[in-house]
Design an enzyme around this catalytic site. Structure first.
Site, PDB file in Angstrom:
ATOM      1  CB  SER A 194      -0.921   0.027   1.214  1.00  0.00           C
ATOM      2  OG  SER A 194      -2.092  -0.648   0.904  1.00  0.00           O
TER       3      SER A 194
ATOM      4  CE  LYS B  97      -3.834   0.622  -1.485  1.00  0.00           C
ATOM      5  NZ  LYS B  97      -4.453  -0.151  -0.412  1.00  0.00           N
TER       6      LYS B  97
ATOM      7  CE1 TYR C  99      -4.992  -0.919  -4.476  1.00  0.00           C
ATOM      8  CE2 TYR C  99      -5.390  -3.268  -4.768  1.00  0.00           C
ATOM      9  CZ  TYR C  99      -5.186  -2.182  -3.939  1.00  0.00           C
ATOM     10  OH  TYR C  99      -5.162  -2.354  -2.576  1.00  0.00           O
TER      11      TYR C  99
ATOM     12  CB  VAL D  54       0.061  -5.820   4.322  1.00  0.00           C
ATOM     13  CG1 VAL D  54      -1.186  -5.122   4.842  1.00  0.00           C
ATOM     14  CG2 VAL D  54      -0.075  -6.174   2.849  1.00  0.00           C
TER      15      VAL D  54
ATOM     16  CE1 TYR E  67      -3.047  -0.587   5.393  1.00  0.00           C
ATOM     17  CE2 TYR E  67      -1.227  -0.930   6.914  1.00  0.00           C
ATOM     18  CZ  TYR E  67      -1.765  -1.023   5.647  1.00  0.00           C
ATOM     19  OH  TYR E  67      -1.023  -1.539   4.635  1.00  0.00           O
TER      20      TYR E  67
HETATM   21  N1  GLU Z   1      -2.341  -5.298  -2.216  1.00  0.00           N
HETATM   22  C1  GLU Z   1      -2.905  -5.232  -0.904  1.00  0.00           C
HETATM   23  C2  GLU Z   1      -4.405  -5.361  -0.983  1.00  0.00           C
HETATM   24  O1  GLU Z   1      -4.985  -4.990  -1.970  1.00  0.00           O
HETATM   25  C3  GLU Z   1      -2.488  -3.941  -0.250  1.00  0.00           C
HETATM   26  C4  GLU Z   1      -2.670  -4.022   1.198  1.00  0.00           C
HETATM   27  C5  GLU Z   1      -1.869  -3.021   1.990  1.00  0.00           C
HETATM   28  O2  GLU Z   1      -0.643  -2.975   1.926  1.00  0.00           O
HETATM   29  O3  GLU Z   1      -2.536  -2.262   2.709  1.00  0.00           O
HETATM   30  O4  GLU Z   1      -5.033  -5.791  -0.051  1.00  0.00           O
END
Ligand code: GLU
Length: 309
Positions: free
Chosen positions: A69, A72, A194, A263, A245
């Site tokens: 993530s 992002k 994504y 994660v 988070y």
């Molecule tokens: N590729 C993970 C998902 O879509 C990202 C999760 C993360 O790092 O928050 O759940």
């Protein structure tokens, strides 16, 4: 305690190296994406880059890991840089108070995700990248390589495949968003982008370097503008309120820096005007943040007596 305040960056890293041992390996390596659970949990790295050009690193700083993530933050940077405040019509800027993959708010909030860092919000940003670029994955890879000054950064194909195979929740979110008219391109194409961007592998120094523009008011050290001062401020603000988070309150309380975690066990943070910092250790707490990484960042801002608060 004497000597435990106002340490230099170098002294603080040495102190952390000394005390972090008991935290390495704590928590749980992410396993809902099956390939991620193969990672050796007994690893730890930290790297700091400063706006006056210094770099510091400890531990397994040159080992690549899945940024997940953290991607992002790069995606938001590109979308905001290209489309400006228009993007906030399709995704909001509020903490969700829920897990990053929760679908619950999406229906009651008409398919407009709470923020760009929960999965539904990042899926909308991936859709925007499809509107902006013909080849969004290649564009984003080039962008990240430039920020990190490392042309060898690439996608881990095994993680990418594993994400696709275990992505039912993300497909549900994407279709629900589409049913509200907030996803314009094909669901499979958008999710492929994504997942590919989540599957990028970087090392801890790459990551610290690639966040430095956010500590440097939107500019690379060469002076090149990546985003405007205002946009850098906004990205940092969204990281502070939504980047770690459903753990952002505790993160602000203990660390006090804007940050984005993933994660894969990485966390990248900024101290605007001074430095960027990245940590990595695969064991996660129940919210999805690296246990040792969180502790190391808390110790770091405490030892050097610097946080945004
Ligand atoms: N590729 C993970 C998902 O879509 C990202 C999760 C993360 O790092 O928050 O759940």
């Amino acid at each position: 305690m004497q000597g435990y305040r106002n340490l230099s960056i170098e002294e603080a890293l040495r102190e952390i190296e000394h005390r972090i041992g008991p935290y390495i390996g704590r928590g749980k390596v992410a396993d809902y994406i099956p390939v991620l659970k193969k990672v050796d949990p007994d690893q730890f790295a930290m790297a700091v880059t400063t706006v006056d050009g210094r770099e510091y690193k400890i531990g397994n700083w040159d080992t690549g890991f899945s940024i997940q993530s953290i991607s992002k933050a790069f995606n938001l940077t590109k979308a905001l840089g290209k489309r400006g405040d228009q993007i906030w019509k399709r995704v909001r800027q509020e903490p969700s108070g829920r897990a990053f993959n929760s679908i619950i708010q999406l229906e009651s909030e008409n398919g407009i995700p709470r923020n760009p860092f929960i999965n539904p919000g990042a899926i909308v940003i991936a859709d925007l990248l499809h509107e902006i670029f013909e080849h969004p994955v290649e564009e984003m890879l080039d962008f990240i390589r430039k920020l990190a000054q490392n042309d060898s950064i690439c996608i881990n194909e095994e993680v990418f495949q594993s994400e696709k195979d275990s992505g039912a929740g993300n497909y549900s979110s994407a279709y629900l968003i589409k049913s509200f008219g907030n996803l314009h391109s094909d669901v499979h194409k958008v999710l492929s982008t994504y997942f590919a961007l989540c599957s990028i592998e970087m090392n801890t120094l790459d990551l610290a370097r690639s966040f430095l523009f956010l500590a440097n008011h939107g500019r690379l050290l060469s002076g090149e503008e990546i985003v405007s001062i205002q946009q850098a401020k906004r990205i940092n603000a969204v990281m502070l309120t939504c980047g770690t988070y459903d753990n952002v309150g505790e993160f602000a309380y203990r660390v006090g820096l804007p940050a984005k975690s993933g994660v894969g066990g990485g966390i990248a943070a900024t101290y605007p005007g001074e430095f960027s910092i990245a940590v990595w250790s695969p064991g996660l707490n129940e919210k999805g943040n690296s246990v040792a990484g969180f502790k190391a960042l808390e110790d770091f801002t405490t030892l050097i007596s610097k946080s945004i608060f």
